[in-house]
Design an enzyme around this catalytic site. Structure first.
Site, PDB file in Angstrom:
ATOM      1  N   CYS A 114       0.809  -1.217   0.000  1.00 57.12           N
ATOM      2  CA  CYS A 114       0.000   0.000   0.000  1.00 57.12           C
ATOM      3  C   CYS A 114       0.844   1.270   0.000  1.00 57.12           C
ATOM      4  O   CYS A 114       0.370   2.334  -0.371  1.00 57.12           O
ATOM      5  CB  CYS A 114      -0.962  -0.019   1.182  1.00 57.12           C
ATOM      6  SG  CYS A 114      -2.072  -1.428   1.087  1.00 57.12           S
ATOM      7  N   HIS A 259      -3.843   6.692   1.723  1.00 62.02           N
ATOM      8  CA  HIS A 259      -4.098   5.381   1.115  1.00 62.02           C
ATOM      9  C   HIS A 259      -5.453   4.903   1.619  1.00 62.02           C
ATOM     10  O   HIS A 259      -5.747   4.987   2.807  1.00 62.02           O
ATOM     11  CB  HIS A 259      -3.002   4.396   1.513  1.00 62.02           C
ATOM     12  CG  HIS A 259      -3.427   2.971   1.342  1.00 62.02           C
ATOM     13  ND1 HIS A 259      -3.872   2.481   0.136  1.00 62.02           N
ATOM     14  CD2 HIS A 259      -3.522   1.940   2.227  1.00 62.02           C
ATOM     15  CE1 HIS A 259      -4.208   1.208   0.293  1.00 62.02           C
ATOM     16  NE2 HIS A 259      -4.010   0.859   1.555  1.00 62.02           N
ATOM     17  N   ASN A 289     -10.206  -1.144  -1.249  1.00 64.37           N
ATOM     18  CA  ASN A 289      -8.781  -0.904  -1.029  1.00 64.37           C
ATOM     19  C   ASN A 289      -8.014  -1.515  -2.194  1.00 64.37           C
ATOM     20  O   ASN A 289      -7.950  -2.729  -2.328  1.00 64.37           O
ATOM     21  CB  ASN A 289      -8.383  -1.556   0.304  1.00 64.37           C
ATOM     22  CG  ASN A 289      -6.901  -1.457   0.589  1.00 64.37           C
ATOM     23  OD1 ASN A 289      -6.093  -1.236  -0.310  1.00 64.37           O
ATOM     24  ND2 ASN A 289      -6.532  -1.638   1.836  1.00 64.37           N
TER      25      ASN A 289
HETATM   26  C1  LIG Z   1     -10.504  -6.178   9.107  1.00 65.89           C
HETATM   27  C2  LIG Z   1     -11.335  -5.355  10.079  1.00 65.89           C
HETATM   28  C3  LIG Z   1     -12.381  -4.576   9.306  1.00 65.89           C
HETATM   29  C4  LIG Z   1     -12.014  -6.326  11.032  1.00 65.89           C
HETATM   30  O1  LIG Z   1     -12.747  -5.583  11.981  1.00 65.89           O
HETATM   31  P1  LIG Z   1     -12.619  -5.953  13.526  1.00 65.89           P
HETATM   32  O2  LIG Z   1     -13.555  -5.111  14.252  1.00 65.89           O
HETATM   33  O3  LIG Z   1     -11.167  -5.891  13.878  1.00 65.89           O
HETATM   34  O4  LIG Z   1     -13.159  -7.433  13.527  1.00 65.89           O
HETATM   35  P2  LIG Z   1     -12.434  -8.772  14.023  1.00 65.89           P
HETATM   36  O5  LIG Z   1     -11.348  -9.170  13.080  1.00 65.89           O
HETATM   37  O6  LIG Z   1     -12.086  -8.600  15.474  1.00 65.89           O
HETATM   38  O7  LIG Z   1     -13.634  -9.749  13.854  1.00 65.89           O
HETATM   39  C5  LIG Z   1     -14.854  -9.594  14.562  1.00 65.89           C
HETATM   40  C6  LIG Z   1     -15.794 -10.676  14.117  1.00 65.89           C
HETATM   41  O8  LIG Z   1     -16.251 -10.390  12.785  1.00 65.89           O
HETATM   42  C7  LIG Z   1     -16.072 -11.523  11.963  1.00 65.89           C
HETATM   43  N1  LIG Z   1     -15.831 -11.100  10.582  1.00 65.89           N
HETATM   44  C8  LIG Z   1     -14.647 -10.905   9.944  1.00 65.89           C
HETATM   45  N2  LIG Z   1     -14.872 -10.517   8.690  1.00 65.89           N
HETATM   46  C9  LIG Z   1     -16.207 -10.461   8.513  1.00 65.89           C
HETATM   47  C10 LIG Z   1     -17.043 -10.124   7.437  1.00 65.89           C
HETATM   48  N3  LIG Z   1     -16.558  -9.746   6.240  1.00 65.89           N
HETATM   49  N4  LIG Z   1     -18.374 -10.160   7.620  1.00 65.89           N
HETATM   50  C11 LIG Z   1     -18.904 -10.531   8.794  1.00 65.89           C
HETATM   51  N5  LIG Z   1     -18.151 -10.857   9.858  1.00 65.89           N
HETATM   52  C12 LIG Z   1     -16.829 -10.848   9.725  1.00 65.89           C
HETATM   53  C13 LIG Z   1     -14.899 -12.252  12.566  1.00 65.89           C
HETATM   54  O9  LIG Z   1     -14.907 -13.616  12.195  1.00 65.89           O
HETATM   55  C14 LIG Z   1     -15.154 -12.057  14.045  1.00 65.89           C
HETATM   56  O10 LIG Z   1     -16.096 -12.983  14.464  1.00 65.89           O
HETATM   57  P3  LIG Z   1     -15.980 -13.662  15.935  1.00 65.89           P
HETATM   58  O11 LIG Z   1     -16.047 -12.510  16.895  1.00 65.89           O
HETATM   59  O12 LIG Z   1     -17.144 -14.563  15.958  1.00 65.89           O
HETATM   60  O13 LIG Z   1     -14.648 -14.344  15.939  1.00 65.89           O
HETATM   61  C15 LIG Z   1     -10.456  -4.393  10.920  1.00 65.89           C
HETATM   62  O14 LIG Z   1      -9.598  -5.135  11.768  1.00 65.89           O
HETATM   63  C16 LIG Z   1      -9.671  -3.480  10.099  1.00 65.89           C
HETATM   64  O15 LIG Z   1     -10.211  -2.628   9.445  1.00 65.89           O
HETATM   65  N6  LIG Z   1      -8.325  -3.612  10.122  1.00 65.89           N
HETATM   66  C17 LIG Z   1      -7.462  -2.825   9.269  1.00 65.89           C
HETATM   67  C18 LIG Z   1      -7.348  -3.538   7.970  1.00 65.89           C
HETATM   68  C19 LIG Z   1      -6.777  -2.674   6.888  1.00 65.89           C
HETATM   69  O16 LIG Z   1      -6.898  -1.477   6.852  1.00 65.89           O
HETATM   70  N7  LIG Z   1      -6.103  -3.360   5.964  1.00 65.89           N
HETATM   71  C20 LIG Z   1      -5.530  -2.738   4.851  1.00 65.89           C
HETATM   72  C21 LIG Z   1      -4.187  -2.256   5.194  1.00 65.89           C
HETATM   73  S1  LIG Z   1      -3.492  -1.574   3.805  1.00 65.89           S
END
Ligand SMILES: CC(C)(COP(=O)(O)OP(=O)(O)OC[C@H]1O[C@@H](n2cnc3c(N)ncnc32)[C@H](O)[C@@H]1OP(=O)(O)O)[C@@H](O)C(=O)NCCC(=O)NCCS
Length: 332
Positions: A114, A259, A289
């Site tokens: 990224c 980004h 993204n």
């Molecule tokens: C990925 C992201 C959106 C996940 O959100 P979060 O609040 O951290 O969620 P978690 O990973 O803790 O997961 C919470 C729950 O949602 C679930 N979940 C994950 N993806 C899911 C989806 N697409 N739809 C529904 N549920 C989902 C998980 O399995 C988890 O379930 P559980 O509690 O039963 O185990 C978040 O961590 C994030 O935005 N991170 C930054 C990622 C990013 O910017 N990446 C690009 C970098 S360049």
């Protein structure tokens, strides 16, 4: 010493729109979950029979060239940022060079995820400042959709990543354009956001498994919480670094183009830095993204909408796999 300026930008995204509702039919997820956690409503996915990273890049490049008032043959060097090259090797730079009919000029690939476009811009800026080249094509392009796992198993990344291409023409100038660039990395977190295979540091049987689809190691692995926590800190740091280096206040920034990792990250930065809505550009809602393509796509779109004008102070900032993070301050 010569300075470098962006004299043209362009972008190209695939026609095929994939909405959150469509994803909900492929995996256990919902529009509500995706919107609340990421801000994304829809994204573009390629038609793999038509689109390649190189041909999307070529389309974006032609637009950028036309806006700069240049022809393909004016390009002296290509810097191409992507982590999803059409081939494992050679890199996409040479494929773009071939698409544009520029055989013989140098083509360099940058693999900084990224942060890739800003790394690429920085490399091009140095080449121009040393006088080595006068016109460089800088590209960020990605096809992520064919790498994701579009089932519930892969939902934490499948809903985020998408496809597209953006390009900028960097030219030598007597007037300052790119004021500074700031590049960083911390490889201790390499595995927090990565694709392992086809990595070379594997036994042959693992790198070339009998049943390639049986292995999950070709898929993106992402520790979303870790990525989020580091992203918000590093984004702020590297933006502040760029402002401090140029003795510029955040109020003077015309437009911050982060980004497009996640709308929540952008909103967090905006709130922490106390920036007005019109000072931050986001389009992740429409494009998802697109990794190295996200900044040039957003920059091109913002320019098309008249949000970037002559003499504006533009700040680009990125964070991603590596981890790597970077910023650039630009006088348009
Ligand atoms: C990925 C992201 C959106 C996940 O959100 P979060 O609040 O951290 O969620 P978690 O990973 O803790 O997961 C919470 C729950 O949602 C679930 N979940 C994950 N993806 C899911 C989806 N697409 N739809 C529904 N549920 C989902 C998980 O399995 C988890 O379930 P559980 O509690 O039963 O185990 C978040 O961590 C994030 O935005 N991170 C930054 C990622 C990013 O910017 N990446 C690009 C970098 S360049």
């Amino acid at each position: 010493m010569k300075y470098s300026r962006i004299t043209g930008i362009g972008h190209h995204v695939p026609e095929n729109i994939v909405t959150n509702e469509q994803l909900s039919t492929m995996m256990e997820t919902s529009d509500e979950w995706i919107t609340e956690r990421t801000g994304i409503k829809q994204r573009r996915w390629v038609d793999p029979t038509k689109d390649t990273v190189a041909n999307m890049a070529a389309k974006a490049s032609r637009i950028a060239l036309q806006r700069a008032g240049l022809k393909e043959q004016d390009v002296e060097f290509i810097v191409f940022a992507t982590i999803t090259p059409d081939y494992f090797f050679p890199g996409s730079g040479v494929l773009l060079q071939r698409e544009l009919g520029l055989e013989g000029i140098g083509a360099l690939d940058i693999r900084n995820a990224c942060s890739g476009f800003i790394y690429a811009l920085s490399v091009a800026d140095q080449f121009i400042k040393t006088g080595m080249y006068k016109t460089i094509l800088v590209v960020g392009a990605e096809i992520q959709s064919t790498a994701i796992d579009p089932t519930t198993r892969g939902r934490n990344t499948a809903v985020i990543f998408a496809d597209g291409a953006g390009a900028a023409i960097l030219q030598a100038s007597d007037r300052q354009g790119i004021l500074s660039t700031h590049l960083h990395a911390d490889g201790r977190f390499a595995e927090e956001l990565y694709v392992r295979d086809p990595g070379s540091s594997r036994p042959r049987e693992e790198r070339q498994p009998e049943q390639i689809l049986d292995t999950t190691h070709y898929k993106v692995v992402m520790n979303g919480n870790q990525v989020f926590k580091h992203a918000v800190v590093r984004f702020m740091e590297v933006i502040t670094e760029a402002l401090t280096c140029n003795n510029i206040s955040k109020e003077s920034v015309s437009l911050l183009i982060p980004h497009q990792a996640n709308l929540r990250i952008s909103q967090f930065i905006q709130e922490k830095m106390n920036l007005r809505d019109d000072q931050v550009y986001n389009n992740i809602m429409h494009f998802g993204n697109t990794t190295a393509a996200s900044i040039p796509i957003a920059m091109s779109e913002a320019w098309e909408k008249g949000k970037i004008r002559e003499n504006d102070l533009i700040c680009l900032a990125a964070f991603g796999s590596g981890f790597t993070w970077a910023s650039a301050l630009i006088r348009w």
